[in-house]
Design an enzyme around this catalytic site. Structure first.
Site, PDB file in Angstrom:
ATOM      1  CB  ILE A 159      -0.933   0.012   1.234  1.00 45.44           C
ATOM      2  CG1 ILE A 159      -1.755  -1.278   1.258  1.00 45.44           C
ATOM      3  CG2 ILE A 159      -1.843   1.236   1.205  1.00 45.44           C
ATOM      4  CD1 ILE A 159      -2.402  -1.546   2.588  1.00 45.44           C
ATOM      5  N   GLY A 242      -6.171   5.843 -12.994  1.00 49.86           N
ATOM      6  CA  GLY A 242      -4.906   5.813 -12.267  1.00 49.86           C
ATOM      7  C   GLY A 242      -3.720   5.516 -13.175  1.00 49.86           C
ATOM      8  NE  ARG A 268      33.521  13.332 -19.000  1.00 51.87           N
ATOM      9  CZ  ARG A 268      34.379  13.157 -18.001  1.00 51.87           C
ATOM     10  NH1 ARG A 268      34.573  14.107 -17.090  1.00 51.87           N
ATOM     11  NH2 ARG A 268      35.049  12.032 -17.905  1.00 51.87           N
ATOM     12  N   GLY A 339      28.213   8.327 -18.250  1.00 50.95           N
ATOM     13  CA  GLY A 339      29.353   7.426 -18.058  1.00 50.95           C
ATOM     14  C   GLY A 339      29.432   6.958 -16.604  1.00 50.95           C
ATOM     15  CD  GLU A 363      -2.117   3.171 -10.200  1.00 48.40           C
ATOM     16  OE1 GLU A 363      -2.900   3.430 -11.128  1.00 48.40           O
ATOM     17  OE2 GLU A 363      -1.958   3.902  -9.214  1.00 48.40           O
TER      18      GLU A 363
END
Ligand SMILES: Cc1cc2nc3c(=O)[nH]c(=O)nc-3n(C[C@H](O)[C@H](O)[C@H](O)COP(=O)(O)OP(=O)(O)OC[C@H]3O[C@@H](n4cnc5c(N)ncnc54)[C@H](O)[C@@H]3O)c2cc1C
Length: 379
Positions: A159, A242, A268, A339, A363
């Site tokens: 739950i 849901g 990078r 990386g 679900e």
């Protein structure tokens, strides 16, 4: 920041702004600390409730936000991009208001709905059991008719918000077979109801998931939602909505992972250039962007069908399947883009990848979504 979304109204645009303000100022500063320490963020749900974000798709006459489902889902996506555990709990709260809204009597709605939609009470949804997850019709928790109500005995599992939520949508057996299940709205302080200790999960650390144990708990007849035996119909009907919430959460996670990956790839360098300028990596990012945007389009399509009064159960399953698989792939690829750093807890993509996994499971697992879709196709 400008909102780069197609929204139906100015009010919806304001809601997205409000959500971003809260996610930036309230959620972002504390998410890492709570996810690492596995502590519940007290006060966050009160803040979301006060802002009216816990009841967006429900009618205003009952204290809801009166927003189309497509707007609610985009708000949920924004929350998930910051903090998936909170977004999942918001989605589950919305799910747990659905049975009363759609199947409750006027008297029941008047009594409980305003406090639920106002966020004064937080809800949980209790269908799964230790031995019955995908096969919900096999649930065993028993609700025996007694004078004035029902005596509940049995165990519930998994739950979300267990032990913290104020009320529980309980699905329990009042008869035999799939038509022998009924739905109840059980308050947390019910005598004979107790909760297990929180599960040690892979992700969503800040919001507990627990079992619940009913040991002769008495629930008055006025707390049964719908007719006796209507429980599974109520449960599945709630899950259609849901599942769209989970699809939106998955897209939020995927978008957050993509954003971090792009930002990193622009900074990078390797082999004398930014890694985003290496085609192999640029194409990986392009595929990630395509996955995020197509997943978003899929949940929006299903939500617009719901808003327009068209059947949407099949489309909700398609959206859940597509969006959660996209989230798993995109978050995994985001780790790849970073990386070795992506594999450490110093960067959020590591958390996103762990969190994406659960969206493929709860679900209705994605195998179950395929079952639902194929049954629709078979007519
Ligand atoms: C973090 C977390 C939060 C959750 N929150 C909630 C909650 O708030 N409320 C609630 O009620 N439940 C909740 N759940 C439970 C969740 O919905 C179930 O775990 C899920 O439905 C799967 O059930 P199961 O775990 O029993 O797996 P099983 O049903 O045992 O399935 C095991 C595997 O078999 C596959 N499988 C089963 N049947 C078929 C089939 N017919 N065809 C093909 N494959 C099949 C499944 O896809 C899965 O891969 C939560 C679970 C987790 C982990």
């Amino acid at each position: 920041m400008a909102v780069d979304r197609l929204l139906p109204t100015d009010e919806a645009r304001d809601l997205i702004h409000l959500t971003r303000d809260i996610t930036d100022k309230v959620l972002a500063p504390i998410v890492d600390e709570h996810e690492k320490a596995e502590t519940y963020p007290e006060g966050v749900f009160a803040t979301l409730g006060e802002a009216g974000l816990l009841s967006l798709p429900y009618p205003e006459e009952w204290g809801g936000g009166g927003q189309p489902y497509e707007v609610y889902l985009q708000v949920l996506e924004e929350i998930a991009a910051r903090w998936a555990a909170v977004a999942v709990a918001v989605s589950v709260h919305s799910l747990s208001c659905y049975p009363l809204m759609a199947f409750g009597s006027e008297e029941q709605k008047q009594r409980w709905l305003p406090e639920m939609l106002g966020g004064a009470t937080i809800g949980a949804y209790s269908l799964s059991e230790p031995q019955a997850g995908s096969d919900a019709a096999a649930l065993a928790c028993k609700a025996a008719a007694v004078d004035g109500g029902y005596r509940i005995d049995g165990a519930k599992a998994w739950i979300t918000h267990g032990g913290i939520a104020d009320f529980y949508n309980l699905f329990a057996r009042t008869g035999e077979g799939s038509k022998g299940i009924s739905c109840f709205l059980v308050p947390k302080n019910t005598e004979g109801l107790s909760f297990g200790r929180p599960e040690e999960k892979m992700g969503l650390h800040a919001v507990p998931t627990t079992s619940a144990h009913y040991d002769g708990a008495f629930v008055p007849a006025e707390r049964r939602i719908g007719t006796e035996g209507q429980g599974l119909q109520i449960a599945f009907s709630a899950l259609d909505s849901g599942r769209l919430g989970i699809a939106a959460v998955a897209v939020g996670l995927a978008q957050a992972a993509l954003d971090e990956a792009v930002a990193y790839a622009q900074e990078r360098t390797a082999f004398g250039r930014k890694i985003i300028d290496h085609q192999g990596l640029g194409f990986l990012l392009a595929d990630m962007a395509a996955a995020v945007e197509s997943a978003r389009a899929t949940y929006l399509d299903a939500a617009r069908r719901r808003d327009g009064g068209l059947p949407y159960s099949r489309q909700a399953s398609v959206a859940k399947l597509v969006a959660t698989d996209a989230a798993m792939k995109v978050t995994t690829d985001a780790v790849q883009v970073l990386g070795g750093y992506g594999y450490t807890r110093d960067f959020r993509v590591e958390r996103y990848m762990r969190e994406a996994k659960i969206t493929q499971i709860f679900e209705g697992t994605n195998q179950i979504q395929r079952l639902v879709i194929s049954r629709h196709l078979a007519g």
